[in-house]
Design a protein around this motif. Sequence first.
Motif, PDB file in Angstrom:
ATOM      1  N   SER A   1       0.823  -1.294  -0.012  1.00 38.86           N
ATOM      2  CA  SER A   1      -0.054   0.177   0.033  1.00 38.86           C
ATOM      3  C   SER A   1       0.819   1.064  -0.095  1.00 38.86           C
ATOM      4  O   SER A   1       0.604   2.308  -0.469  1.00 38.86           O
ATOM      5  CB  SER A   1      -0.921   0.136   1.340  1.00 38.86           C
ATOM      6  OG  SER A   1      -1.469  -1.196   1.366  1.00 38.86           O
TER       7      SER A   1
ATOM      8  N   LYS B   1      -4.644   2.595   2.274  1.00 35.95           N
ATOM      9  CA  LYS B   1      -4.501   2.594   3.768  1.00 35.95           C
ATOM     10  C   LYS B   1      -3.120   1.582   3.933  1.00 35.95           C
ATOM     11  O   LYS B   1      -3.259   0.595   3.751  1.00 35.95           O
ATOM     12  CB  LYS B   1      -5.630   2.198   4.598  1.00 35.95           C
ATOM     13  CG  LYS B   1      -6.873   2.991   4.352  1.00 35.95           C
ATOM     14  CD  LYS B   1      -7.943   2.926   5.475  1.00 35.95           C
ATOM     15  CE  LYS B   1      -9.061   3.702   5.275  1.00 35.95           C
ATOM     16  NZ  LYS B   1      -9.672   3.821   4.302  1.00 35.95           N
TER      17      LYS B   1
ATOM     18  N   THR C   1      -4.466  -4.624   4.680  1.00 30.23           N
ATOM     19  CA  THR C   1      -5.430  -4.495   3.372  1.00 30.23           C
ATOM     20  C   THR C   1      -6.193  -5.972   3.509  1.00 30.23           C
ATOM     21  O   THR C   1      -5.406  -6.975   3.520  1.00 30.23           O
ATOM     22  CB  THR C   1      -4.467  -4.227   2.125  1.00 30.23           C
ATOM     23  OG1 THR C   1      -3.856  -3.004   2.442  1.00 30.23           O
ATOM     24  CG2 THR C   1      -5.445  -4.090   0.826  1.00 30.23           C
TER      25      THR C   1
ATOM     26  N   ASP D   1      -4.399  -2.854  -5.277  1.00 28.00           N
ATOM     27  CA  ASP D   1      -3.736  -3.147  -3.929  1.00 28.00           C
ATOM     28  C   ASP D   1      -4.351  -4.508  -3.442  1.00 28.00           C
ATOM     29  O   ASP D   1      -5.705  -4.549  -3.426  1.00 28.00           O
ATOM     30  CB  ASP D   1      -3.778  -2.196  -3.028  1.00 28.00           C
ATOM     31  CG  ASP D   1      -3.127  -2.177  -1.803  1.00 28.00           C
ATOM     32  OD1 ASP D   1      -2.120  -3.264  -1.565  1.00 28.00           O
ATOM     33  OD2 ASP D   1      -3.193  -1.576  -0.888  1.00 28.00           O
TER      34      ASP D   1
END
Length: 207
Positions: free
Chosen positions: A37, A51, A59, A75
């Motif tokens: 990320s 995030k 994630t 992601d």
Amino acid sequence: MLIKTSKFKQSASSIHGCPKTAMQEYAFIGRSNVGKSSLINMLCNNNKLAKTSATPGKTQLINHFLINEEWFLVDLPGYGYAKTGKEKREKFATIIYDYCKKRDNLVCLFVLIDSRLPLQKIDFEFMMWCGENEIPFSIIYTQADKNSKAELAKHIKNIEKELLEHWEEMPNTFISSAESKLGKEDILDFIEYNYKEVNANRTKSAK
Ligand code: GTP
Ligand code: MG
């Protein structure tokens, strides 16, 4: 490749929830906490996009980010984090394997490897699986800023020596740091090259 705009599009808990589109996508995979990320944010110059967290397992979904209104960075959840618990680990594995195998518009998978560690069994097994399933991938060594130059060179040399016992040649490799922005241009240039190739081929086959 100049990233002019980047925005969160949507999250999906399986391949079925991913955007229904033929737009090209480039995805980031690797162990939890390797820096997937953070790398996406670095490439997009936008620290609020994906995030990130010092706690592994942040994630948990497939996240699509629309770039320049034309293509996606994706992601993915991390694999292999022991404390995640068996059930969740298996769920993440299904999401990842399914996505990598079945997502038709996936152009290249970037497998992120921690530049501070020796080759991890789980990374090796995942890349072997990609090879067996003909999934095109490149390697990005992450968190380079946490090594001295000499350590970095030594770690990468050892990893590649081990991989070349199994492969005839290395895939494309990049060295990155979300902190110092090392690797940004090389990775974006590589994406741009592929992006243009895929578009040219699509135009050819449409004629
Ligand atoms: P999951 O979502 O849990 O699978 O992790 P991830 O691979 O997305 O890792 P993430 O980007 O959240 O980063 C994990 C931690 O490492 C965070 O605390 C980041 O700030 C830190 N980090 C990531 N990349 C770098 C880097 O290049 N340099 C330094 N110094 N720290 C980094
Ligand atoms: Mg993450």
